[in-house]
Design a protein around this motif. Structure first.
Motif, mmCIF file in Angstrom:
data_model
loop_
_atom_site.group_PDB
_atom_site.id
_atom_site.type_symbol
_atom_site.label_atom_id
_atom_site.label_comp_id
_atom_site.label_asym_id
_atom_site.label_seq_id
_atom_site.Cartn_x
_atom_site.Cartn_y
_atom_site.Cartn_z
ATOM 1 N N GLY A 1 100.250 116.206 -28.899
ATOM 2 C CA GLY A 1 101.702 116.045 -28.828
ATOM 3 C C GLY A 1 102.313 116.380 -27.483
ATOM 4 N N LEU A 2 101.487 116.393 -26.420
ATOM 5 C CA LEU A 2 102.009 116.771 -25.102
ATOM 6 C C LEU A 2 101.872 115.652 -24.062
ATOM 7 N N PHE B 1 103.860 115.952 -20.888
ATOM 8 C CA PHE B 1 103.803 117.200 -20.111
ATOM 9 C C PHE B 1 102.603 117.277 -19.178
ATOM 10 N N SER C 1 106.126 126.666 -23.284
ATOM 11 C CA SER C 1 106.250 127.752 -24.267
ATOM 12 C C SER C 1 104.844 128.195 -24.704
ATOM 13 N N GLY C 2 104.800 129.301 -25.420
ATOM 14 C CA GLY C 2 103.517 129.805 -25.903
ATOM 15 C C GLY C 2 102.785 128.806 -26.781
ATOM 16 N N GLY C 3 103.532 128.153 -27.657
ATOM 17 C CA GLY C 3 102.920 127.164 -28.543
ATOM 18 C C GLY C 3 102.369 125.975 -27.776
ATOM 19 N N MET C 4 103.110 125.567 -26.758
ATOM 20 C CA MET C 4 102.657 124.423 -25.956
ATOM 21 C C MET C 4 101.415 124.786 -25.135
ATOM 22 N N ASP D 1 104.815 133.149 -32.685
ATOM 23 C CA ASP D 1 105.745 133.453 -33.778
ATOM 24 C C ASP D 1 105.386 132.588 -34.993
ATOM 25 N N THR E 1 106.191 128.655 -35.046
ATOM 26 C CA THR E 1 105.316 127.920 -34.131
ATOM 27 C C THR E 1 103.899 127.871 -34.684
ATOM 28 N N ARG F 1 103.664 125.312 -37.432
ATOM 29 C CA ARG F 1 103.621 123.952 -36.870
ATOM 30 C C ARG F 1 102.239 123.636 -36.321
HETATM 31 P P1 ADP Z 1 107.191 128.410 -28.861
HETATM 32 O O1 ADP Z 1 105.847 127.764 -29.028
HETATM 33 O O2 ADP Z 1 107.255 129.275 -27.638
HETATM 34 O O3 ADP Z 1 107.750 129.104 -30.046
HETATM 35 P P2 ADP Z 1 108.242 125.753 -29.209
HETATM 36 O O4 ADP Z 1 106.915 125.210 -29.463
HETATM 37 O O5 ADP Z 1 109.233 125.727 -30.338
HETATM 38 O O6 ADP Z 1 108.224 127.219 -28.598
HETATM 39 O O7 ADP Z 1 108.872 124.956 -27.974
HETATM 40 C C1 ADP Z 1 109.849 125.515 -27.101
HETATM 41 C C2 ADP Z 1 110.638 124.408 -26.464
HETATM 42 O O8 ADP Z 1 109.758 123.375 -25.997
HETATM 43 C C3 ADP Z 1 111.591 123.761 -27.432
HETATM 44 O O9 ADP Z 1 112.783 123.390 -26.751
HETATM 45 C C4 ADP Z 1 110.849 122.541 -27.908
HETATM 46 O O10 ADP Z 1 111.747 121.520 -28.300
HETATM 47 C C5 ADP Z 1 110.061 122.164 -26.665
HETATM 48 N N1 ADP Z 1 108.851 121.482 -27.070
HETATM 49 C C6 ADP Z 1 107.786 122.022 -27.724
HETATM 50 N N2 ADP Z 1 106.836 121.105 -27.955
HETATM 51 C C7 ADP Z 1 107.308 119.937 -27.439
HETATM 52 C C8 ADP Z 1 106.814 118.607 -27.355
HETATM 53 N N3 ADP Z 1 105.612 118.282 -27.856
HETATM 54 N N4 ADP Z 1 107.561 117.677 -26.757
HETATM 55 C C9 ADP Z 1 108.748 118.017 -26.254
HETATM 56 N N5 ADP Z 1 109.311 119.229 -26.299
HETATM 57 C C10 ADP Z 1 108.589 120.193 -26.875
#
Ligand code: ADP
Ligand code: ADP
Length: 234
Positions: A131-132, A135, A144-147, A174, A177, A180
């Protein structure tokens, strides 16, 4: 066919800590299993032994396409070639901060001397699968940490390994995340059918994700229960 087989595997660290076993485990190709147990029971040790990053003190380790046997007291460095046929995801994403997301994902292909254009295409494909896609040119600090964890997963998958080993990959995220990422990992597994060994101390995560939960005792980790989870495929 078996992807991983451990027989009578034990691990005593140099400081005398008995960390594991005797431990027996057979994982079929395409199976998604969780190793569930309390902190310090030897889950990471088991995973590192399967990956060939650590030698067992005794026992036999067989990994699809590799075979290694280690006698007690003998260490055979490189009894399994790390990285060969195995993707490893650590709890920390361990990305190189000075280069782009695409270059981070391309690294294993560079080490395998895959031609640049091909490697680039494969890195972008792996990023799309988590899903990236948008990026690839970003830098790790922008994510972000999840990304970052998604990038780490893409890097583990880019070599198209038979086996994916994951060591509490989502523990630092968290809860939302994490949930997901659980869903996306499950969707990815249904598509790719890799053999996955997922280490966690979350009962929820183990039952939600895997077809089989292997419960470990406290240290030295042995198998306490091996539970098949009945799943209804969507
Ligand atoms: P964390 O993993 O730190 O909790 P998120 O995964 O919710 O944060 O993402 C933080 C920010 O990055 C949000 O604004 C989210 O919309 C954006 N984001 C995360 N994943 C994607 C993606 N695949 N494409 C676009 N934006 C993303
Ligand atoms: P888990 O992943 O289940 O938390 P580990 O496999 O990391 O457990 O560790 C099992 C036990 O071995 C723990 O008591 C830990 O402190 C010990 N241990 C782990 N790595 C080492 C090491 N390199 N040297 C000595 N002891 C270690």
């Amino acid at each position: 066919a078996l992807a991983v087989s451990l027989r009578g595997v034990t691990k005593a660290y140099d400081n005398g800590v008995m960390a594991l076993g005797p431990f027996d485990l057979a994982v079929r190709k395409g199976e998604f299993i969780s190793l569930l147990g309390p902190s310090g029971c030897g889950k990471s040790t088991a995973l590192r032994i399967i990956a060939g990053l650590s030698a067992p003190s005794s026992g036999t380790v067989r990994v699809a396409r590799h075979e290694g046997s280690v006698q007690p007291g003998h260490v055979q460095p490189g009894h399994v070639q790390p990285g060969h046929g195995i993707g490893f995801v650590f709890q920390e994403p361990t990305l190189m901060p000075w280069t782009s997301v695409r270059e981070n994902v391309r690294l294993p292909l560079r080490l395998a001397r895959v031609p640049k254009a091909d490697a680039r295409a494969r890195a972008d494909e792996a990023l799309a699968s988590v899903g990236l896609a948008d990026f690839a040119d970003a830098y790790p600090r922008e994510l972000s940490g999840g990304m970052k964890m998604r990038v780490s997963l893409a890097r583990a998958l880019v070599t198209d390994p038979e086996i994916l080993l994951m060591d509490e990959p989502f523990a630092a995220l968290d809860e939302i995340t994490r949930f997901r990422l659980n869903n996306d990992l499950l969707a990815l597994w249904r598509r790719l059918r890799k053999t996955v060994i997922f280490v966690t101390h979350s009962v929820f995560e183990s039952v939600y994700l895997s077809q089989r939960v292997v419960v470990m005792t406290a240290r030295p980790g042995r198998i306490q229960a091996d539970i098949r989870i009945e799943t209804v495929e969507p």
